[in-house]
Scaffold this motif. Structure first.
Motif, short mmCIF file in Angstrom:
data_model
loop_
_atom_site.label_atom_id
_atom_site.label_comp_id
_atom_site.label_asym_id
_atom_site.label_seq_id
_atom_site.Cartn_x
_atom_site.Cartn_y
_atom_site.Cartn_z
N GLY A 199 24.11 -8.33 9.30
CA GLY A 199 22.89 -8.65 8.56
C GLY A 199 22.18 -7.45 7.95
O GLY A 199 21.24 -7.61 7.18
N ARG A 207 14.45 -10.35 5.75
CA ARG A 207 14.39 -9.86 7.11
C ARG A 207 14.81 -10.93 8.12
O ARG A 207 15.54 -10.66 9.08
N THR A 209 16.73 -13.72 7.80
CA THR A 209 18.17 -14.00 7.77
C THR A 209 18.92 -12.87 8.45
O THR A 209 19.82 -13.09 9.27
N ARG A 212 18.38 -12.88 12.16
CA ARG A 212 19.01 -14.03 12.79
C ARG A 212 20.51 -13.77 12.98
O ARG A 212 21.10 -14.12 13.98
N GLN A 213 21.11 -13.11 11.98
CA GLN A 213 22.53 -12.77 12.11
C GLN A 213 22.75 -11.86 13.31
O GLN A 213 23.57 -12.14 14.18
N HIS A 217 24.74 -12.93 16.98
CA HIS A 217 25.96 -12.28 17.47
C HIS A 217 25.74 -11.65 18.85
O HIS A 217 26.60 -11.73 19.72
N ASP A 241 21.25 -2.62 17.48
CA ASP A 241 20.54 -1.88 18.53
C ASP A 241 19.08 -1.61 18.15
O ASP A 241 18.16 -2.14 18.77
N LEU A 242 18.88 -0.83 17.10
CA LEU A 242 17.51 -0.46 16.71
C LEU A 242 16.64 -1.71 16.49
O LEU A 242 15.48 -1.75 16.88
N GLN A 243 17.20 -2.73 15.88
CA GLN A 243 16.42 -3.93 15.57
C GLN A 243 16.54 -5.01 16.66
O GLN A 243 16.00 -6.10 16.50
N PRO A 245 15.19 -5.75 19.59
CA PRO A 245 13.99 -6.47 20.08
C PRO A 245 13.40 -7.39 19.02
O PRO A 245 12.88 -8.46 19.34
N GLU A 246 13.49 -6.99 17.75
CA GLU A 246 12.98 -7.83 16.66
C GLU A 246 13.90 -9.04 16.46
O GLU A 246 13.43 -10.15 16.21
N LYS A 249 13.21 -11.77 18.85
CA LYS A 249 12.07 -12.64 18.50
C LYS A 249 12.51 -13.73 17.53
O LYS A 249 12.09 -14.88 17.65
N ILE A 283 18.01 1.94 21.66
CA ILE A 283 16.86 1.09 21.92
C ILE A 283 17.17 0.11 23.04
O ILE A 283 16.41 -0.04 23.99
#
Lengths: 299, 365
Positions: A199, A207, A209, A212-213, A217, A241-243, A245-246, A249, A283
């Motif tokens: 993604g 953001r 989409t 969510r990808q 996974h 990794d970096l994203q 936690p986001e 959500k 992260i």
């Protein structure tokens, strides 16, 4: 083994742990890396969507710089591999187009040569399996990852399109990660996302989409029992990794799955400590991986 | 003759039960198709096994399906190769797995409802010519060369394989999708069409339009006719960019920011890219739009986490402190920009073909 080395941009930007661990691992494997200091960004497909000739010339420059060393070239990023292979395919397809691009490089004393003896541009994964050899890699393993279940995550740019990426001659390039995980003593985990898109390319454009990808996974990997994912692509790493936690959500579930760069996974089996490989910079906590390994002392 | 096992995902709505797997053993030449295998199973074992097909020669586009997870045509996939693909990681005991196309509701067995995710989206891109002025007395006359550019997207047979494979649509069902966008380029690139800019504007303004593609190449590998829908989407972006069309996804801003950063620095400065994608020229004119502010705020938690682990070293998030290429290399990159911006050549292998086995003068090394 001596190689012209293109680390890419992200491995020296947001994922410095990748560049760092690659250098450590290469040394221990006996691979000498000659960095291409003057080389430029591959354009990640974005420059090509703006101006194809520009992307092709930028990549031709990098390839020509590598050819100047008379060494084969190695990259450590699926996206670099894909963008550079795409350019190379067009350059190799037509003498007139190649001459046109080379005209732009001539002022710099550079030329891209089609089919130059001994030249190839491969990412670390392909190189490890096809040139270094899994047998030789097995000999270097001092700490088998015997308790570790690892989900492979390739990154689109090294699995598609097959016709461009040399699958005719190397049909198993999309199962190399599984092979490497096995050689390192780990257990490859089958899950739906291994060859899907992380993604990342639309993280600034769509953001939800995108996340969510990534979240789907990672969730699929956890459900399939993975202790960690491993990826040869730093851009995938950013989204996974970096994203993370986001992404959690967006998919509305607990994630918390370590995502390792390929050289980190290899490095652990070669006996390096997680901190040396920069795993503390991640992260998603890599504690789970470290706990598993604690049960397996270095030989 | 060889024996194969087909593991088919079945769904019989009249039975009132959910989908289930069923295995069929078939016997045929490896060079015959997966569709031939299915038709043999239907003929010999179960007449209710349902699959859409007609020409059996990759022309009609009816038999789109997933074979070992790969979307494509049943008639264009050799059964021997499908068997090998299913058994690369074990001794040969795996069946060939056959499923209906993805991203679409299933009507029965391998038959999907292509209306909502394919045909509706095709109609959404106005798939007919919109010329201006009085129509000519007879046909429109155009130079043959001016049509070459769109022959690739004209090769589409509407099989839906690319839609089935689309990883953007999997995450965002509203995405206009690869088949419809390839169709859109077919008219954007047509010299007879007079509403090129309107078409581009429409597809750039749609938040699920041209900037919703994740660039995963799935459609490229799925297409049985070499249309490479993703390449057509990139052409649409290029054309929209040339027209200077802005979009709510910041797709064009992102592209321009990327291009400018490499011209200036040679390698990618991610923090500068993030800022410039949302708020171009932030240092000069501080006028971020509503979406830009929302996006910047949304990316804050990620940035803070990055600081904490040391992933983003403090220097990294201040654009301008990114490392530079060594002595003179950046000027070489700039020279490349000048040359490429002056020519803007586009080379399409589908149209030009490859040199193939043409003997290349060996370097006298």
């Amino acid at each position: 083994m001596k190689l012209a080395y293109w680390p890419g941009c992200v491995s020296r930007g947001f994922t410095t742990e990748l560049h760092g661990s690659m250098e450590l691992v290469a040394e221990r494997l006996g691979i000498e890396l000659v960095p291409l200091e003057r080389a430029n960004c591959c354009g990640a497909g974005v420059i090509a969507e703006h101006n194809q000739e520009l992307a092709d010339t930028l990549n031709a420059r990098t390839l020509a710089l590598a050819q100047q060393t008379d060494l084969a070239m190695m990259n450590i990023c699926s996206t670099c591999q894909g963008a550079q292979s795409e350019c190379q395919q067009r350059l190799d397809a037509d003498a007139e187009y190649r001459a046109h691009i080379n005209e732009s490089l001539a002022g710099q004393g550079l030329e891209y040569t089609k089919g130059k003896d001994g030249f190839s541009n491969k990412n670390f994964l392909w190189l490890l399996v096809e040139d270094y050899g899994l047998d030789k890699l097995a000999e270097k393993v001092v700490r088998p990852l015997s308790e570790l279940k690892v989900g492979p995550f390739y990154g689109c740019y090294v699995v598609r399109p097959k016709e461009r990426l040399g699958y005719e001659n190397h049909p198993n390039r999309d199962i190399y990660l599984e092979q490497v995980i096995e050689v390192l003593g780990g257990e490859p985990v089958d899950y739906a996302g291994a060859r899907k898109c992380c993604g990342f390319p639309v993280i600034t454009m769509n953001r939800e989409t995108s996340l969510r990808q990534a979240g789907t996974h990672i969730g699929d990997g956890i459900e399939a029992g993975a202790d960690a994912l491993v990826t040869p692509c730093p851009l995938c790493h950013l989204n996974l990794d970096l994203q993370q936690p986001e992404a959690a959500k967006v998919v509305n579930r607990d994630l918390g799955l370590p995502v390792l760069h390929l050289p980190q996974l290899v490095g652990l089996a070669l006996g390096f400590e997680p901190k040396e490989l920069g795993m503390h910079r991640h992260i998603a906590s890599t504690g789970k991986v470290e706990d598993r390994l604690a049960a397996t002392p270095t030989a | 003759m060889a024996e194969y096992t087909l593991k088919v995902r079945r769904y019989q709505p009249e039975a009132g039960e959910g989908a289930y797997w069923e295995e069929f053993n078939v016997e045929l030449e490896p060079s015959l198709s997966v569709l031939d295998g299915l038709l043999q199973a239907k003929d010999r074992d179960d007449g209710s096994l349902s699959v859409r097909c007609s020409c059996r020669a990759a022309i009609c586009g009816s038999c789109g399906m997933k074979i070992n997870g790969q979307s494509g045509l049943g008639c264009k996939t050799q059964i021997g190769e499908a068997h090998e693909a299913a058994n690369r990681r074990n001794g040969g005991g795996n069946p060939i797995v056959i499923e209906p196309m993805g991203n679409m509701p299933v009507i029965k067995d391998l038959i999907t409802d292509m209306e909502s995710t394919h045909w509706e989206k095709i109609r959404r891109v106005t798939p007919w010519l919109l010329p201006h002025g009085e129509p000519p007395e007879r046909e429109y006359i155009v130079e043959p060369e001016s049509m070459i550019d769109i022959t690739q997207s004209m090769a589409c047979i509407q099989c839906g394989s690319c839609v089935s494979a689309c990883l953007s649509m999997e995450a965002d069902p509203d995405f206009v999708g690869p088949a419809a966008l390839a169709k859109a380029y077919r008219f954007v690139g047509d010299p007879r069409d007079a509403e090129t800019r309107e078409r581009l504007h429409d597809l750039a303004q749609d938040p699920h339009g041209i900037y919703d593609c994740t660039h995963c190449f799935s459609c490229v590998d799925a297409c049985p006719k070499g249309v490479a829908p993703m390449d057509q989407i990139m052409r649409l972006r290029r054309r929209a960019g040339e027209e200077g069309i802005e979009d709510p996804n910041s797709g064009h801003n992102h592209e321009m920011a990327f291009v400018k950063i490499i011209e200036k620095k040679g390698t990618l400065d991610e923090s500068a890219l993030l800022q410039e994608s949302f708020v171009p020229g932030i240092k000069g004119k501080l006028m971020p739009g509503k979406r830009a502010i929302k996006e910047m705020i949304a990316s804050l938690p990620t940035a803070i986490r990055g600081f904490r682990t040391g992933k983003m070293r403090s220097l990294k998030v201040i654009p301008g402190l990114h490392h530079k290429l060594p002595d003179g290399a950046q000027d070489e990159v700039k020279a490349i920009y000048a040359h490429a911006q002056a020519h803007r050549e586009e080379f399409n292998i589908y149209i030009k073909g490859e040199e193939g086995a043409e003997p290349e003068e060996k370097e006298a090394t």
